[in-house]
Design an enzyme around this catalytic site. Structure first.
Site, PDB file in Angstrom:
ATOM      1  N   CYS A 198       0.757  -1.236   0.000  1.00 31.91           N
ATOM      2  CA  CYS A 198       0.000   0.000   0.000  1.00 31.91           C
ATOM      3  C   CYS A 198       0.804   1.313   0.000  1.00 31.91           C
ATOM      4  CB  CYS A 198      -0.871  -0.098   1.228  1.00 31.91           C
ATOM      5  SG  CYS A 198      -1.825   1.304   1.481  1.00 31.91           S
ATOM      6  N   HIS A 218      -2.191   6.970   4.240  1.00 33.75           N
ATOM      7  CA  HIS A 218      -1.139   5.959   4.470  1.00 33.75           C
ATOM      8  C   HIS A 218       0.237   6.368   3.953  1.00 33.75           C
ATOM      9  CE1 HIS A 218      -0.637   1.397   5.352  1.00 33.75           C
ATOM     10  NE2 HIS A 218      -0.067   2.194   6.232  1.00 33.75           N
TER      11      HIS A 218
END
Ligand SMILES: *[C@@H]1O[C@H](CO)[C@@H](O)[C@H](O)[C@H]1NC(C)=O
Ligand SMILES: *[C@@H]1O[C@H](CO)[C@@H](O)[C@H](O)[C@H]1NC(C)=O
Ligand SMILES: *[C@@H]1O[C@H](CO)[C@@H](O)[C@H](O)[C@H]1NC(C)=O
Ligand SMILES: *[C@@H]1O[C@H](CO)[C@@H](O)[C@H](O)[C@H]1NC(C)=O
Ligand SMILES: *[C@@H]1O[C@H](CO)[C@@H](O)[C@H](O)[C@H]1NC(C)=O
Ligand SMILES: *[C@@H]1O[C@H](CO)[C@@H](O)[C@H](O)[C@H]1NC(C)=O
Length: 487
Positions: free
Chosen positions: A68, A124
């Site tokens: 990610c 993130h």
């Protein structure tokens, strides 16, 4: 790489071919696998995604990083993770780390071109300092998560709430995030002043674990026997409905024809959490194709081909310069890894890219695959490829794999890792996209060439920025929220 002449060509052509300053909607489906959409797998119910994909160009060789944070860093900055210190797994919530602040992010460039910039969903890319957070990296508005794997309803991540609106703590009101994010996107579109273009970055939480979905979506999949896969499939359909709602709002506001829509996964499907990449090999966290060849398509303003497939190679680092190209600009930062591919995608002509790095990880126990490169038709993997090395069919029970300790970093055994230490694998991806035939013994000449290429890239590598957790980040110091202010 031979990019200089291309860049000149692209700058001249983007204004003649493309629509100037279209709205840009950049949709991310988290952990969505190659085989998790209706346009590839008839078991999946994704009418809105399928319709959008068929209305434009399916990107059939669009690569991302195996996990990610690294993919997101590539999209936002145009630089590879191994040149950003982000090559080792993901940024953990209590790590004092964020994406390098010396890089200009995509929304910052788009603002220079007159865009209003919005982000809804999962960041993130670090938040320990307020300078790391979306509003200070180019987004006029932000609604969503700083980190990952929150509860879809309560927005809890471990001991803290992870839910924010601009610089403020947001109140989780128990709504499922797919609905909540879609609703926010619709509000922004409804209130948009169409005299200026918008950029909306919409990285959904769906369909990352935890496996949570309102029952009505799970019930759409009575034909799926495995409970986990049935729920996961429901999550995909909830995402599909959210996307359908947003495109409906674009149509109602007469914005559809002037909006460019990019849809991409951030990595492959996660095998222990029911994501599926069949027939590709491996999954999220591996450098095999199943972990890195994203489900992706592009459609809308500037894309005139319908129901087409583009087989040219694109890498996540290309999206920053490519979307800026689509917006009529053209950054040519010295040393950026990304290439503006706009004109090549638009015209379905050969990609400007023939080579890319899947990952280069210098840490002693890489979970994400140590090193891999694609050059032309060939792919070389050096060392450990990551923990899911096989071919996984959908609706099959992989109970043995649904085991949390198997993807925690510490559980990768030194023995297993060392088994791969001096191994290489070589595949011809054009002829063998499912990576069944290791050619490394037959073609030592190609192995040697690609190892030399990898060594060239290694010279540009910065050390992975992967420090221990910092107690000062504990949500207990911030009213129970994951918050900036401790690095
Ligand atoms: C997409 O890629 C796969 C795997 O390489 C290939 O088998 C397939 O033919 C491609 N699809 C199209 C429409 O070109
Ligand atoms: C920006 O940060 C990266 C990663 O830390 C570093 O490698 C690079 O040298 C920096 N660039 C400049 C221009 O300072
Ligand atoms: C889509 O819109 C309908 C009608 O407003 C709503 O009932 C539904 O919850 C929305 N779905 C999602 C996933 O946002
Ligand atoms: C929309 O933006 C234009 C240009 O900035 C401005 O003149 C106009 O007043 C705005 N319209 C509304 C309804 O805010
Ligand atoms: C897309 O093309 C395929 C064949 O290339 C065809 O079977 C299909 O019906 C087309 N779909 C749409 C929505 O046009
Ligand atoms: C999970 O995996 C670990 C490491 O391989 C193993 O020790 C443990 O027994 C497994 N647990 C279950 C419930 O399968």
């Amino acid at each position: 790489m031979k990019t200089v002449s291309f860049l000149i060509l692209v700058q001249l052509s983007s204004s003649t071919f493309g629509q100037i300053r279209p709205n840009i909607l950049f949709i991310v489906a988290d952990d969505l696998g190659w085989n998790d959409v209706g346009f590839r797998n008839p078991d999946m119910i994704t009418p809105n995604i399928d319709k959008l994909a068929h209305s434009g160009i399916i990107l059939n060789q669009s690569y991302v990083q195996p996990v990610c944070s690294p993919s997101r860093n590539s999209w936002m900055s145009g630089y590879y993770p191994f040149r950003s210190g982000l090559q080792h797994i993901v940024i953990r919530p209590a790590q004092p780390v964020c994406a390098p602040l010396n890089r200009t992010f995509l929304p910052q460039e788009l603002k220079k071109l007159g865009y209003k910039t919005h982000m809804i969903g999962k960041w993130h890319l670090g938040f320990c300092n307020v300078a790391c957070t979306p509003n200070l990296r180019g987004f006029d508005t932000f609604f969503g998560y700083y980190t990952d794997a929150e509860d879809y309803y309560t927005k809890m991540k471990g001991d803290g709430i992870d839910f924010h609106e601009n610089f403020e703590k947001a109140k989780p009101d128990g709504e499922y995030s797919a609905n909540q994010f879609a609703k926010r996107a619709q509000e922004i579109i409804n209130n948009h002043n169409s005299s200026e273009p918008f950029f909306m970055y919409l990285p959904f939480q769906s369909v990352h674990e935890p496996i949570e979905v309102p029952k009505k979506y799970e019930d759409m999949y009575k034909h799926i026997k495995n409970k986990g896969r049935r729920q996961f499939s429901g999550m995909v359909s909830a995402l599909d409905e959210a996307i359908g709602n947003i495109t409906k709002t674009l149509e109602e506001q007469h914005l559809m024809q002037n909006t460019l829509i990019l849809f991409t996964a951030d990595n492959g499907g996660w095998i222990p959490y029911f994501g599926n990449n069949y027939p590709l090999r491996g999954g999220k966290i591996t450098v095999f194709e199943g972990g890195t060849r994203a489900t992706a398509f592009i459609t809308g303003a500037g894309i005139t081909y319908r129901n087409a497939t583009y087989n040219g190679i694109i890498h996540a680092v290309d999206w920053m310069p490519t979307l800026i190209g689509a917006a009529g600009g053209g950054p040519t930062y010295d040393g950026m890894d990304g290439i503006n591919q706009w004109i090549f995608i638009q015209t379905l002509s050969d990609s400007a890219r023939s080579e890319f790095i899947y990952n280069l990880d210098d840490t002693p126990f890489p979970l994400t695959g140590k090193a891999a490169i694609r050059s032309g038709d060939y792919k070389l993997i050096e060392g450990y490829p990551g923990p899911y090395p096989n071919w996984y069919k959908p609706d099959t029970v992989y109970e043995g794999l649904y085991n949390k300790s198997l993807y925690e970093e510490q559980s990768i055994s030194e023995v297993e890792f060392k088994m791969y230490a001096d191994k290489v694998m070589l595949f011809n991806i054009a002829e063998d996209p499912t990576e069944h035939f290791d050619l490394s013994e037959k073609r030592p000449d190609i192995v040697k060439n690609l190892q030399a290429r990898l060594d060239e890239y290694r010279k540009q590598m910065v050390k992975a920025n992967y420090p221990p957790n910092d107690k000062n980040g504990d949500p207990k110091y911030y009213d129970g929220y994951w918050s900036p202010g401790w690095c």
